[in-house]
Scaffold this motif. Structure first.
Motif, PDB file in Angstrom:
ATOM      1  N   TYR A 130       0.828  -1.200   0.000  1.00 27.62           N
ATOM      2  CA  TYR A 130       0.000   0.000   0.000  1.00 27.62           C
ATOM      3  C   TYR A 130       0.864   1.251   0.000  1.00 27.62           C
ATOM      4  O   TYR A 130       1.826   1.356   0.771  1.00 27.62           O
ATOM      5  CB  TYR A 130      -0.907   0.014   1.242  1.00 27.62           C
ATOM      6  N   SER A 136      -5.617   9.483  -1.160  1.00 27.27           N
ATOM      7  CA  SER A 136      -5.554   8.325  -2.056  1.00 27.27           C
ATOM      8  C   SER A 136      -4.627   7.251  -1.501  1.00 27.27           C
ATOM      9  O   SER A 136      -3.626   7.554  -0.849  1.00 27.27           O
ATOM     10  CB  SER A 136      -5.062   8.737  -3.446  1.00 27.27           C
ATOM     11  N   MET A 138      -2.788   3.716  -3.089  1.00 29.47           N
ATOM     12  CA  MET A 138      -2.532   2.863  -4.252  1.00 29.47           C
ATOM     13  C   MET A 138      -2.100   1.499  -3.740  1.00 29.47           C
ATOM     14  O   MET A 138      -1.237   1.407  -2.860  1.00 29.47           O
ATOM     15  CB  MET A 138      -1.419   3.474  -5.101  1.00 29.47           C
ATOM     16  N   TYR A 140      -0.642  -2.457  -4.626  1.00 30.70           N
ATOM     17  CA  TYR A 140       0.100  -3.255  -5.595  1.00 30.70           C
ATOM     18  C   TYR A 140       0.002  -4.717  -5.185  1.00 30.70           C
ATOM     19  O   TYR A 140      -0.031  -5.036  -3.993  1.00 30.70           O
ATOM     20  CB  TYR A 140       1.571  -2.832  -5.624  1.00 30.70           C
ATOM     21  N   PRO A 150       0.469  -2.792 -10.292  1.00 31.49           N
ATOM     22  CA  PRO A 150      -0.495  -1.906  -9.629  1.00 31.49           C
ATOM     23  C   PRO A 150      -1.885  -2.531  -9.698  1.00 31.49           C
ATOM     24  O   PRO A 150      -2.242  -3.164 -10.695  1.00 31.49           O
ATOM     25  CB  PRO A 150      -0.416  -0.615 -10.447  1.00 31.49           C
ATOM     26  N   LYS A 152      -5.248  -1.350  -7.359  1.00 29.75           N
ATOM     27  CA  LYS A 152      -6.390  -0.463  -7.159  1.00 29.75           C
ATOM     28  C   LYS A 152      -5.937   0.898  -6.648  1.00 29.75           C
ATOM     29  O   LYS A 152      -4.885   1.037  -6.037  1.00 29.75           O
ATOM     30  CB  LYS A 152      -7.361  -1.061  -6.134  1.00 29.75           C
ATOM     31  N   ILE A 153      -6.799   1.907  -6.897  1.00 27.15           N
ATOM     32  CA  ILE A 153      -6.632   3.223  -6.289  1.00 27.15           C
ATOM     33  C   ILE A 153      -7.862   3.486  -5.428  1.00 27.15           C
ATOM     34  O   ILE A 153      -8.999   3.433  -5.907  1.00 27.15           O
ATOM     35  CB  ILE A 153      -6.488   4.337  -7.340  1.00 27.15           C
TER      36      ILE A 153
END
Length: 242
Positions: A130, A136, A138, A140, A150, A152-153
């Protein structure tokens, strides 16, 4: 006159301390219910022990009790093991602690950022990482020997609190994360930050969390909609103060 003034000041100080004490109450999740279109409804019931940590989490599917997770603690109130009961079976998952944060639970290993948020969450096959930036997050994912990708966002609320990041229990919230992963299909994405997820983007897919009603800035209801389908997921929460 001096005596009267002394009594008046004492009364003000007493009332002031009472107000301060009332404002220091903490909030913790009591029940969590989720209804899907294609899966059986799920309900989790949280119970707490005398030193205000999670004692057990009872899991019901379609209203029928399926299993219970019990938390066993050491004398310093750090978690020793998580006991999963399914019928007559009892499966104990040992816990390793470091600075009162869960480092390892069963085959899951967890590392943290300097701010105390989850950095990596791994088992023998998967690695989730993370990255936090403002509102935000992101994520991985790495599977086996494949390169990291990658995934999700997440967009996070700036003020609505995460029900699973429990005030006074933030060192244990990854415990619930591990339980959710074991439940497989019944996984919530609202796990790893102190504020609620409001949006998730995965490629062209977008998931939106609409929040309805608050209790001490914790959501009472979340309706989850998806850009790629008409399915709706509804989550409801109850809380208690302590």
């Amino acid at each position: 006159m001096k005596k009267l003034l002394f009594l008046l000041i004492s009364a003000i100080l007493f009332l002031s301390s009472c107000k301060k004490e009332a404002a220091q109450k903490n909030t913790r999740i009591k029940t969590y219910e989720v209804k899907y279109l294609t899966l059986d409804p799920l309900k989790l019931i949280f119970s707490y022990n005398s030193f205000n940590k999670i004692d057990s989490i009872e899991i019901l599917i379609s209203g029928t009790k399926q299993l219970t997770y019990y938390c066993k603690y050491k004398s310093d109130h750090s978690l020793d093991s998580l006991i999963n009961t399914y019928g007559a079976n009892r499966i104990a998952r040992k816990v390793e602690y470091e600075n009162f944060k869960i480092k390892k639970l069963g085959n899951y290993t967890i590392t943290y950022t300097n701010s105390g948020f989850i950095n990596t969450f791994t088992n023998d096959t998967y690695l989730y990482r993370y990255e936090y930036s403002g509102d935000s997050i992101m994520t991985y994912q790495k599977i086996g020997n494949d390169p990291e990708q990658p995934e999700k966002i997440y967009k996070i609320s700036s003020n609505i609190k995460n029900p699973f990041y429990i005030n006074g229990f933030t060192n244990e919230f990854s415990l619930f994360s591990c339980i959710q992963y074991e439940l497989e299909a019944y996984v919530t994405d609202d796990l790893f930050a102190p504020y609620c997820v409001t949006e998730i983007n995965l490629g062209s897919q977008k998931t939106t969390y609409n929040i309805d009603g608050l209790f001490n800035n914790y959501p009472l209801k979340e309706t989850v909609s998806y850009s790629t389908s008409s399915f709706i997921t509804t989550m409801k929460f109850t809380y208690e103060e302590f």
